[in-house]
Design a protein around this motif. Structure first.
Motif, PDB file in Angstrom:
ATOM      1  N   ASP A 114      12.907 -48.179   4.703  1.00 44.75           N
ATOM      2  CA  ASP A 114      13.544 -48.971   3.568  1.00 44.75           C
ATOM      3  C   ASP A 114      14.112 -48.231   2.334  1.00 44.75           C
ATOM      4  N   ALA A 115      13.350 -46.990   2.094  1.00 42.59           N
ATOM      5  CA  ALA A 115      13.769 -46.294   0.892  1.00 42.59           C
ATOM      6  C   ALA A 115      15.064 -45.463   1.275  1.00 42.59           C
ATOM      7  N   LEU A 116      15.483 -45.253   2.515  1.00 41.32           N
ATOM      8  CA  LEU A 116      16.403 -44.196   2.857  1.00 41.32           C
ATOM      9  C   LEU A 116      17.648 -44.849   3.137  1.00 41.32           C
ATOM     10  N   ALA A 117      18.550 -43.944   3.178  1.00 44.75           N
ATOM     11  CA  ALA A 117      20.087 -44.336   3.354  1.00 44.75           C
ATOM     12  C   ALA A 117      20.555 -44.683   4.539  1.00 44.75           C
ATOM     13  N   ASP A 118      21.444 -45.246   4.993  1.00 47.76           N
ATOM     14  CA  ASP A 118      22.139 -45.851   6.242  1.00 47.76           C
ATOM     15  C   ASP A 118      22.143 -44.721   7.051  1.00 47.76           C
ATOM     16  N   ARG A 119      21.851 -44.906   8.196  1.00 43.93           N
ATOM     17  CA  ARG A 119      22.064 -44.012   9.338  1.00 43.93           C
ATOM     18  C   ARG A 119      21.814 -42.619   8.940  1.00 43.93           C
ATOM     19  N   SER A 120      20.809 -42.192   8.381  1.00 40.66           N
ATOM     20  CA  SER A 120      20.153 -40.858   7.852  1.00 40.66           C
ATOM     21  C   SER A 120      18.969 -40.516   8.539  1.00 40.66           C
ATOM     22  N   VAL A 121      18.272 -41.116   9.457  1.00 45.76           N
ATOM     23  CA  VAL A 121      16.865 -40.730   9.845  1.00 45.76           C
ATOM     24  C   VAL A 121      17.056 -40.310  11.338  1.00 45.76           C
ATOM     25  N   VAL A 122      16.409 -39.368  11.592  1.00 40.90           N
ATOM     26  CA  VAL A 122      16.256 -38.984  13.007  1.00 40.90           C
ATOM     27  C   VAL A 122      14.994 -39.481  13.657  1.00 40.90           C
ATOM     28  N   TYR A 123      15.037 -40.513  14.270  1.00 38.04           N
ATOM     29  CA  TYR A 123      13.740 -41.145  15.299  1.00 38.04           C
ATOM     30  C   TYR A 123      13.367 -40.257  16.424  1.00 38.04           C
ATOM     31  N   VAL A 124      12.134 -39.847  16.294  1.00 37.10           N
ATOM     32  CA  VAL A 124      11.819 -38.875  17.630  1.00 37.10           C
ATOM     33  C   VAL A 124      10.547 -39.699  18.286  1.00 37.10           C
ATOM     34  N   ALA A 125      10.690 -39.907  19.700  1.00 44.04           N
ATOM     35  CA  ALA A 125       9.523 -40.700  19.977  1.00 44.04           C
ATOM     36  C   ALA A 125       9.616 -40.267  21.813  1.00 44.04           C
ATOM     37  N   PHE A 126       8.644 -39.951  22.475  1.00 40.28           N
ATOM     38  CA  PHE A 126       8.382 -39.924  23.768  1.00 40.28           C
ATOM     39  C   PHE A 126       7.547 -40.643  24.626  1.00 40.28           C
ATOM     40  N   PHE A 151      13.254 -37.599   9.012  1.00 33.96           N
ATOM     41  CA  PHE A 151      12.820 -37.749  10.426  1.00 33.96           C
ATOM     42  C   PHE A 151      11.625 -38.612  10.503  1.00 33.96           C
ATOM     43  N   LEU A 152      11.376 -39.412  11.326  1.00 30.53           N
ATOM     44  CA  LEU A 152      10.447 -40.357  11.835  1.00 30.53           C
ATOM     45  C   LEU A 152       9.943 -39.860  13.194  1.00 30.53           C
ATOM     46  N   TRP A 153       8.609 -39.312  13.399  1.00 31.32           N
ATOM     47  CA  TRP A 153       8.253 -38.865  14.643  1.00 31.32           C
ATOM     48  C   TRP A 153       6.908 -39.325  15.078  1.00 31.32           C
ATOM     49  N   VAL A 154       6.942 -39.850  16.210  1.00 25.00           N
ATOM     50  CA  VAL A 154       5.870 -40.547  16.922  1.00 25.00           C
ATOM     51  C   VAL A 154       5.002 -39.462  17.636  1.00 25.00           C
ATOM     52  N   VAL A 155       3.840 -39.097  17.201  1.00 26.49           N
ATOM     53  CA  VAL A 155       3.104 -38.201  17.768  1.00 26.49           C
ATOM     54  C   VAL A 155       1.773 -38.694  18.444  1.00 26.49           C
ATOM     55  N   ARG A 156       1.596 -39.199  19.735  1.00 22.54           N
ATOM     56  CA  ARG A 156       0.404 -39.684  19.882  1.00 22.54           C
ATOM     57  C   ARG A 156      -0.798 -38.644  19.842  1.00 22.54           C
ATOM     58  N   PRO A 157      -1.797 -39.021  19.848  1.00 21.97           N
ATOM     59  CA  PRO A 157      -3.212 -38.024  19.831  1.00 21.97           C
ATOM     60  C   PRO A 157      -3.297 -37.159  21.090  1.00 21.97           C
ATOM     61  N   SER A 201      14.556 -38.770  22.410  1.00 18.43           N
ATOM     62  CA  SER A 201      13.535 -39.264  23.352  1.00 18.43           C
ATOM     63  C   SER A 201      13.894 -38.654  24.737  1.00 18.43           C
ATOM     64  N   HIS A 202      12.924 -39.421  25.582  1.00 19.19           N
ATOM     65  CA  HIS A 202      12.638 -39.166  26.917  1.00 19.19           C
ATOM     66  C   HIS A 202      13.515 -39.794  27.923  1.00 19.19           C
ATOM     67  N   CYS A 203      14.400 -40.999  27.467  1.00 18.64           N
ATOM     68  CA  CYS A 203      15.310 -41.662  28.117  1.00 18.64           C
ATOM     69  C   CYS A 203      14.509 -42.902  29.405  1.00 18.64           C
ATOM     70  N   TRP A 204      13.606 -43.131  29.072  1.00 14.19           N
ATOM     71  CA  TRP A 204      12.980 -44.293  29.746  1.00 14.19           C
ATOM     72  C   TRP A 204      13.888 -45.518  29.862  1.00 14.19           C
ATOM     73  N   VAL A 216      22.578 -47.250  18.710  1.00 11.56           N
ATOM     74  CA  VAL A 216      21.953 -45.970  18.093  1.00 11.56           C
ATOM     75  C   VAL A 216      22.303 -44.803  19.176  1.00 11.56           C
ATOM     76  N   PRO A 217      22.909 -43.854  18.541  1.00 14.86           N
ATOM     77  CA  PRO A 217      23.488 -42.434  19.348  1.00 14.86           C
ATOM     78  C   PRO A 217      22.003 -41.992  20.041  1.00 14.86           C
ATOM     79  N   PHE A 218      22.039 -41.387  21.098  1.00 11.19           N
ATOM     80  CA  PHE A 218      21.018 -40.711  21.891  1.00 11.19           C
ATOM     81  C   PHE A 218      20.816 -39.192  21.976  1.00 11.19           C
ATOM     82  N   LEU A 219      19.801 -38.595  21.724  1.00 13.00           N
ATOM     83  CA  LEU A 219      19.552 -37.283  22.255  1.00 13.00           C
ATOM     84  C   LEU A 219      18.543 -37.176  23.299  1.00 13.00           C
ATOM     85  N   CYS A 220      18.836 -36.676  24.432  1.00 17.57           N
ATOM     86  CA  CYS A 220      18.424 -36.993  25.588  1.00 17.57           C
ATOM     87  C   CYS A 220      17.462 -35.880  25.776  1.00 17.57           C
TER      88      CYS A 220
END
Length: 306
Positions: A114-126, A151-157, A201-204, A216-220
C-alpha cells in the motif's frame, strides 16, 4: 489449458525417441520434445504414467471442464471441441477468506504494498514445489538486488537447499526496506494490487490465469511438468512476458534476471497486450460470455445427475 497429453504407454517411461519441436495444432505454441511435461521431474516415470492414465480416464467422462477461456487458447479448443473452458476461475471475488493455502499467509505484505507506487514492485513466487540449490537461490537474490526495484519475494522454509542463514540475513540488511521476504502470501490479493509491476514465477497454470486476470506482465522461470508449455503460451502466443535463460551450467545469473526485469517493465507492447488479454478474460466470465455460458451448462448437467 491444463489438458491431457497423449503419450505412448507402450514405451518404457515416455522418453521421446527424437529431439525435435512439434505443434499440436495451429494457434498452439510450439513445444520441444525435451519439454514434455513428464521430462522435468524426479518422479518422471510416475508422472508419465499419471498422464497416460488420465488419457484413458477421459474416455469415461461425460464432460471435461477446465480453468481456461476460449480466447486464450482457440487452437486448443478447436482441437478438443468437447472440452468446456469455464475460467478464469477464482473462489472469492472479494478476498474474504484464504483459499487453498499451504502455509500461513503473511498479510503484512499488503500493507507494505500500500505504501509503494503503482506498478513499481517485482513480485517473485515459485509455488509450493519448486526447490533451488544454494547457488541459484543466491543468484536470484543478487539479481533482485541488482535490479534496484522494490520486490516482494515468497521464500518457503524448504525453498532452497544448503542455504546459509548468515548469507540471507546479510542480504536482508543490504536491501533494507526496498525488499520484503515472506514465507507465504495471499497471492490473489497481491497480484490484484496496484503496486505490482510484474510477476517472476514458475508458470503453473493457476498462477498464469491469476496473472492474466490482473493484467500483470510475466517473467517466466519454469521448473517442471506443464510449466514449459505455459511459458510458450505467455512468450510466443500471447506475448505478455519474457523468459529467463539459463547459462551453460544451468544457472540463471543475476545479470540475466535483472536485465529481463528491465525489459519486461520497459516494453509498452507487453503492457498493451496484458490489458487486452485481461479484457478478453473478463468478457468470457461476464453474463453472456463463453465461460459463463459453459459454466451454466456444467451446472445444468450436474443438476440432471442429482
Amino acid at each position: 489449458m491444463a489438458c491431457v497429453l497423449i503419450g505412448d504407454s507402450r514405451t518404457s517411461a515416455g522418453w521421446p525417441k527424437r529431439q525435435e519441436t512439434f505443434q499440436f495444432a495451429p494457434g498452439m505454441p510450439p513445444l520441444h520434445t525435451s519439454q514434455l511435461p513428464w521430462n522435468h521431474a524426479g518422479g518422471q516415470q510416475a508422472i508419465f504414467q499419471l498422464v497416460t492414465q488420465n488419457n484413458e480416464a477421459k474416455d469415461l467422462a461425460e464432460v471435461i471442464v477446465c480453468n481456461s477461456f476460449r480466447d486464450a487458447e482457440p487452437g486448443a479448443f478447436k482441437l478438443y471441441p468437447d472440452i468446456l473452458p469455464i475460467g478464469p476461475l477464482f473462489a472469492d471475488r472479494q478476498f474474504q477468506k484464504p483459499v487453498g493455502q499451504f502455509l500461513p499467509e503473511d498479510t503484512g505484505c499488503l500493507e507494505w504494498l500500500d505504501a509503494l507506487a503503482d506498478r513499481s514492485v517485482v513480485y517473485v513466487a515459485f509455488g509450493s514445489f519448486t526447490v533451488f540449490n544454494q547457488r541459484q537461490f543466491e543468484e536470484l537474490a543478487l539479481g533482485l538486488e541488482l535490479a534496484g526495484r522494490p520486490f516482494l519475494w515468497v521464500v518457503r522454509p524448504d525453498f532452497a537447499t544448503g542455504l546459509s542463514k548468515v548469507w540471507l540475513d546479510e542480504f536482508r540488511d543490504r536491501v533494507g526496506g526496498r525488499g520484503m521476504i515472506v514465507s507465504w502470501c495471499p497471492q490473489q490479493q497481491v497480484l490484484a494490487h496496484r503496486a505490482v509491476a510484474c510477476f517472476v514465477s514458475h508458470c503453473w497454470w493457476n498462477s498464469t490465469l491469476e496473472v492474466v486476470r490482473n493484467a500483470v506482465p510475466f517473467l517466466c522461470w519454469p521448473y517442471f511438468t506443464d510449466q514449459f508449455q505455459n511459458e510458450s503460451y505467455i512468450c510466443n502466443v500471447w506475448r505478455t512476458g519474457l523468459a529467463v535463460a539459463t547459462g551453460p551450467d544451468g544457472v540463471v545469473t543475476k545479470e540475466e534476471l535483472s536485465g529481463k526485469v528491465e525489459r519486461v517493465l520497459g516494453d509498452d507492447g507487453i503492457r498493451e497486450r496484458v490489458i487486452a488479454l485481461k479484457d478478453a478474460a473478463c468478457r468470457s466470465i461476464a453474463e453472456g460470455g463463453s465461460s459463463h455460458d459453459n459454466f451454466k451448462k456444467f451446472v445444468e448437467l450436474v443438476k440432471l445427475k442429482e
